[in-house]
Design a protein around this motif. Structure first.
Motif, PDB file in Angstrom:
ATOM      1  N   LEU A  76     -10.341 -75.419  -0.908  1.00 57.74           N
ATOM      2  CA  LEU A  76     -10.328 -74.609   0.303  1.00 57.74           C
ATOM      3  C   LEU A  76     -10.282 -73.123  -0.029  1.00 57.74           C
ATOM      4  CD1 LEU A  76     -10.368 -75.072   3.338  1.00 57.74           C
ATOM      5  CD2 LEU A  76      -7.870 -75.060   3.307  1.00 57.74           C
ATOM      6  N   VAL A  77      -9.407 -72.755  -0.948  1.00 57.78           N
ATOM      7  CA  VAL A  77      -9.290 -71.352  -1.342  1.00 57.78           C
ATOM      8  C   VAL A  77     -10.600 -70.866  -1.956  1.00 57.78           C
ATOM      9  CG1 VAL A  77      -8.170 -69.762  -2.952  1.00 57.78           C
ATOM     10  CG2 VAL A  77      -6.794 -71.376  -1.629  1.00 57.78           C
ATOM     11  N   GLU A  78     -11.235 -71.698  -2.795  1.00 63.98           N
ATOM     12  CA  GLU A  78     -12.508 -71.318  -3.409  1.00 63.98           C
ATOM     13  C   GLU A  78     -13.571 -71.059  -2.344  1.00 63.98           C
ATOM     14  OE1 GLU A  78     -12.146 -73.761  -7.638  1.00 63.98           O
ATOM     15  OE2 GLU A  78     -13.323 -74.584  -5.988  1.00 63.98           O
ATOM     16  N   PHE A  80     -13.095 -70.281   0.865  1.00 62.09           N
ATOM     17  CA  PHE A  80     -12.780 -69.090   1.645  1.00 62.09           C
ATOM     18  C   PHE A  80     -13.104 -67.816   0.845  1.00 62.09           C
ATOM     19  CE2 PHE A  80     -10.284 -71.584   4.773  1.00 62.09           C
ATOM     20  CZ  PHE A  80     -10.695 -70.940   5.933  1.00 62.09           C
ATOM     21  N   GLU A  81     -12.944 -67.881  -0.468  1.00 60.40           N
ATOM     22  CA  GLU A  81     -13.315 -66.729  -1.297  1.00 60.40           C
ATOM     23  C   GLU A  81     -14.812 -66.449  -1.188  1.00 60.40           C
ATOM     24  OE1 GLU A  81      -9.988 -66.820  -4.914  1.00 60.40           O
ATOM     25  OE2 GLU A  81     -11.937 -67.772  -5.204  1.00 60.40           O
ATOM     26  N   VAL A  82     -15.610 -67.515  -1.274  1.00 63.89           N
ATOM     27  CA  VAL A  82     -17.061 -67.351  -1.149  1.00 63.89           C
ATOM     28  C   VAL A  82     -17.426 -66.898   0.258  1.00 63.89           C
ATOM     29  CG1 VAL A  82     -19.292 -68.540  -1.234  1.00 63.89           C
ATOM     30  CG2 VAL A  82     -17.560 -69.018  -2.974  1.00 63.89           C
ATOM     31  N   MET A  83     -16.742 -67.476   1.270  1.00 60.08           N
ATOM     32  CA  MET A  83     -17.005 -67.097   2.654  1.00 60.08           C
ATOM     33  C   MET A  83     -16.748 -65.609   2.857  1.00 60.08           C
ATOM     34  SD  MET A  83     -17.845 -68.761   5.629  1.00 60.08           S
ATOM     35  CE  MET A  83     -19.121 -67.495   5.731  1.00 60.08           C
ATOM     36  N   ALA A  84     -15.677 -65.110   2.276  1.00 61.52           N
ATOM     37  CA  ALA A  84     -15.350 -63.686   2.416  1.00 61.52           C
ATOM     38  C   ALA A  84     -16.455 -62.820   1.817  1.00 61.52           C
ATOM     39  CB  ALA A  84     -14.013 -63.382   1.755  1.00 61.52           C
ATOM     40  N   GLU A  85     -16.992 -63.244   0.671  1.00 65.22           N
ATOM     41  CA  GLU A  85     -18.060 -62.470   0.044  1.00 65.22           C
ATOM     42  C   GLU A  85     -19.338 -62.506   0.879  1.00 65.22           C
ATOM     43  OE1 GLU A  85     -17.819 -60.477  -2.584  1.00 65.22           O
ATOM     44  OE2 GLU A  85     -15.694 -60.986  -2.732  1.00 65.22           O
ATOM     45  N   HIS A 198     -11.012 -58.818   4.527  1.00 68.36           N
ATOM     46  CA  HIS A 198      -9.582 -58.957   4.826  1.00 68.36           C
ATOM     47  C   HIS A 198      -9.374 -59.991   5.920  1.00 68.36           C
ATOM     48  CE1 HIS A 198      -5.422 -58.009   5.739  1.00 68.36           C
ATOM     49  NE2 HIS A 198      -5.761 -57.779   6.996  1.00 68.36           N
ATOM     50  N   HIS A 199     -10.279 -60.017   6.880  1.00 63.81           N
ATOM     51  CA  HIS A 199     -10.191 -60.944   8.006  1.00 63.81           C
ATOM     52  C   HIS A 199     -10.357 -62.394   7.553  1.00 63.81           C
ATOM     53  CE1 HIS A 199     -10.695 -62.473  12.043  1.00 63.81           C
ATOM     54  NE2 HIS A 199     -11.944 -62.835  11.821  1.00 63.81           N
ATOM     55  N   VAL A 200     -11.245 -62.637   6.601  1.00 63.08           N
ATOM     56  CA  VAL A 200     -11.605 -64.002   6.203  1.00 63.08           C
ATOM     57  C   VAL A 200     -10.724 -64.550   5.087  1.00 63.08           C
ATOM     58  CG1 VAL A 200     -13.456 -65.435   5.225  1.00 63.08           C
ATOM     59  CG2 VAL A 200     -13.989 -63.711   6.966  1.00 63.08           C
ATOM     60  N   GLN A 201     -10.333 -63.713   4.149  1.00 59.23           N
ATOM     61  CA  GLN A 201      -9.591 -64.190   2.983  1.00 59.23           C
ATOM     62  C   GLN A 201      -8.277 -64.859   3.373  1.00 59.23           C
ATOM     63  OE1 GLN A 201      -9.398 -60.584   0.704  1.00 59.23           O
ATOM     64  NE2 GLN A 201     -11.198 -61.085  -0.519  1.00 59.23           N
ATOM     65  N   VAL A 202      -7.934 -65.908   2.640  1.00 59.63           N
ATOM     66  CA  VAL A 202      -6.699 -66.656   2.884  1.00 59.63           C
ATOM     67  C   VAL A 202      -5.729 -66.320   1.751  1.00 59.63           C
ATOM     68  CG1 VAL A 202      -5.678 -68.935   3.197  1.00 59.63           C
ATOM     69  CG2 VAL A 202      -7.976 -68.482   4.034  1.00 59.63           C
ATOM     70  N   GLN A 203      -4.801 -65.418   2.036  1.00 62.77           N
ATOM     71  CA  GLN A 203      -3.852 -64.969   1.020  1.00 62.77           C
ATOM     72  C   GLN A 203      -2.464 -64.834   1.628  1.00 62.77           C
ATOM     73  OE1 GLN A 203      -5.603 -61.256  -0.219  1.00 62.77           O
ATOM     74  NE2 GLN A 203      -6.971 -62.228  -1.699  1.00 62.77           N
ATOM     75  N   GLY A 204      -1.456 -64.809   0.754  1.00 62.60           N
ATOM     76  CA  GLY A 204      -0.089 -64.539   1.182  1.00 62.60           C
ATOM     77  C   GLY A 204       0.410 -65.485   2.257  1.00 62.60           C
ATOM     78  N   GLU A 205       1.009 -64.925   3.305  1.00 62.77           N
ATOM     79  CA  GLU A 205       1.581 -65.737   4.377  1.00 62.77           C
ATOM     80  C   GLU A 205       0.505 -66.552   5.093  1.00 62.77           C
ATOM     81  OE1 GLU A 205       3.802 -63.285   6.998  1.00 62.77           O
ATOM     82  OE2 GLU A 205       5.411 -62.881   5.547  1.00 62.77           O
TER      83      GLU A 205
END
Length: 225
Positions: A76-78, A80-85, A198-205
């Motif tokens: 999922l994190v991978e 979302f990283e690609v989605m953000a790019e 910033h809107h798309v990335q899944v980080q922190g809280e």
């Protein structure tokens, strides 16, 4: 195998059912039950499921059946990283290429998001949020990029929906839209790219909230909820 128009229509209906939450990540898709539900034979159902498997929305497990794709936390994190790019690239191009009409359509989508936020309608916001993002893809005026972004967006939709049910997420999402919108209107490509990433990335809280939502969904399924 040639794709029949009926199978393509069923594929669209099943994809909508998945992204709308009718079938949740991890649910088993029974071809016989689907044939009854959609009042058709099993052949177009099988074709439709093959198409969904090719897109990554479902997974076929030998001797077990076909399941709605359930991504691990790492997967999922991978994605979302690609989605953000991908969305960052869309926003950067849209800041340079969007027409007056496209910016007006984005503003209307943002107004609809505001109305849903004010009404406390997270599900309604989810749909309008999807419209907002797809308008940015289209405003990039790069058809290949638009197609790739839309494909990954569809795969991640069930998880984006989960995100929006975290307390305060709709309001923060709307504020992030405002920053994206301002950058697009100003034609600031760098700011638009940064804001949407910033809107798309899944980080922190936000990451912790998503994991908690996934665990809750899995517990509900195990309990037969």
């Amino acid at each position: 195998m040639a794709r029949t128009p009926h199978a393509q229509r069923l594929r669209d209906l099943l994809e909508d059912a998945i992204v709308d939450g009718h079938f949740a990540p991890g649910d088993k898709l029974d071809p016989e039950a689907l044939a009854r539900e959609y009042e058709c034979s099993r052949t177009p159902i099988r074709e439709a499921l093959q198409q969904l498997a090719a897109s990554g929305m479902v997974r076929v497990l030998p001797k077990r059946g076909t399941f709605v794709a359930q991504l691990s936390v790492t997967e999922l994190v991978e994605r979302f990283e690609v989605m953000a790019e991908l969305e960052g690239m869309c926003a950067r191009l849209a800041a340079r290429r969007a027409t007056t009409e496209e910016l007006a359509a984005l503003q209307r989508a943002q107004t609809a998001c505001r109305q849903c936020m004010t009404a406390g309608d997270a599900d309604g916001y989810y749909y309008e949020n999807g419209t907002f993002h797809h308008l940015i893809y289209q405003a990039s005026h790069n058809q290949f990029l638009t197609g790739e972004a839309a494909r990954l967006h569809a795969i991640l939709k069930p998880y984006r929906r989960l995100q929006l049910h975290a307390r305060g997420r709709v309001a923060s999402s709307f504020d992030e839209h405002e920053a994206i919108m301002a950058a697009l209107v100003q034609g600031d490509a760098e700011a638009a790219e940064t804001a949407i990433k910033h809107h798309v990335q899944v980080q922190g809280e936000r990451f912790n909230d998503l994991v908690a939502s996934m665990q809750r969904l899995q517990a509900q399924r195990q309990n037969g909820a």
